[in-house]
Design a protein around this motif. Structure first.
Motif, PDB file in Angstrom:
ATOM      1  N   ALA A  27      -8.821  26.429-128.231  1.00  0.00           N
ATOM      2  CA  ALA A  27      -8.433  27.818-128.002  1.00  0.00           C
ATOM      3  C   ALA A  27      -7.033  27.915-127.418  1.00  0.00           C
ATOM      4  O   ALA A  27      -6.335  28.909-127.610  1.00  0.00           O
TER       5      ALA A  27
ATOM      6  N   ARG B 242      -4.842  30.596-129.320  1.00  0.00           N
ATOM      7  CA  ARG B 242      -5.479  30.964-130.587  1.00  0.00           C
ATOM      8  C   ARG B 242      -6.202  32.295-130.349  1.00  0.00           C
ATOM      9  O   ARG B 242      -7.290  32.339-129.797  1.00  0.00           O
TER      10      ARG B 242
ATOM     11  N   SER C 181     -10.013  33.172-130.895  1.00  0.00           N
ATOM     12  CA  SER C 181     -11.059  32.464-130.170  1.00  0.00           C
ATOM     13  C   SER C 181     -11.933  33.439-129.388  1.00  0.00           C
ATOM     14  O   SER C 181     -11.441  34.368-128.746  1.00  0.00           O
TER      15      SER C 181
ATOM     16  N   GLY D 147     -13.950  28.040-124.029  1.00  0.00           N
ATOM     17  CA  GLY D 147     -12.694  27.730-124.701  1.00  0.00           C
ATOM     18  C   GLY D 147     -12.172  26.349-124.322  1.00  0.00           C
ATOM     19  O   GLY D 147     -12.056  26.032-123.146  1.00  0.00           O
TER      20      GLY D 147
END
Length: 245
Positions: free
Chosen positions: A50, A96, A99, A130
């Protein structure tokens, strides 16, 4: 638009405005190396994490203390705990945005001038599932200004880092558990200060031990609920201000 001197407002404005798959953060006093972003993206693809952290390399001015240059007290690297990275920083990171652990997540406005908002952000992201990866070649460089090339600034910074860690620990502990955490942090502080005595003639080793002891004192401070000291949001960069970029 960032209507106040609060780094969390600036970062949250970036997150609110972005429609990209990835968002990268560095600080405004850093310079990215040519392969920086490519290295972060490559690690994101390989790991599926993540968040991907990169290293920050301190660049000291010629007038910085010799012990500080030799000990490299300002560079930033992630900390591994039991084989994984459990929190992070925003001075070199790729997020990201799709996520689940990041969806709707924002930086704490209450920590936007004390610092530690990124530590809390990534701590909560990690607890939400994450994963955090590290890209060792995704370098950024940061020149250390004269105002930060001093033991007292490092001491304040370590103390505040400890306070943030203590507040995060204290948020999930109470009663006997909290007392144990305070006792453990206090013992670590005493050990670090004592460890500085045999190496008092070595400025690098002595100062490293003392600064680590100061950090653990900060942990105790955070555990008992003392308000975090303010490091950022000052009137000018010369006084320790910092902005997001």
């Amino acid at each position: 638009h960032c209507p106040a001197r609060n780094i969390s407002i600036a970062r949250n404005a970036c997150l609110d405005a972005s429609i990209a798959d990835f968002v990268a953060f560095i600080d405004d006093d850093e310079t990215a190396t040519p392969s920086w972003l490519a290295e972060l993206v490559a690690m994101a693809g390989a790991s599926g994490a993540a968040a991907v952290l990169g290293p920050v390399r301190a660049r000291y001015r010629p007038d910085a203390p010799d012990w500080m240059r030799r000990g490299d007290f300002h560079s930033t690297l992630p900390v591994w705990v039991r084989g994984e990275i459990q929190t992070g920083y925003t001075c070199n990171v790729l997020l990201r945005m799709g996520s689940d652990s990041l969806r709707g997540r924002r930086f704490s406005l209450a920590r936007g001038q004390t610092g530690g908002e990124d530590t809390e952000f990534f701590d909560q992201m990690h607890k939400a599932g994450g994963r955090i990866a590290f890209s060792p070649e995704a370098w950024v460089n940061e020149v250390v200004p004269r105002s930060r090339a001093a033991f007292d600034w490092l001491g304040r910074r370590r103390f505040r880092v400890g306070q943030t860690h203590g507040h995060l620990l204290g948020s999930s502990a109470s009663g006997i558990g909290l007392v144990k955490q305070v006792g453990l942090a206090s013992a670590k502080a005493i050990y670090c200060f004592a460890s500085a005595l045999p190496v008092v003639v070595s400025p690098v080793r002595r100062n490293r031990s003392v600064l680590r002891g100061i950090m653990h004192v900060g942990v105790v401070s955070g555990l008992v609920g003392i308000r975090e000291i303010r490091l950022y949001g000052q009137p000018s960069p010369q006084e320790g201000g910092k902005r997001a970029a």
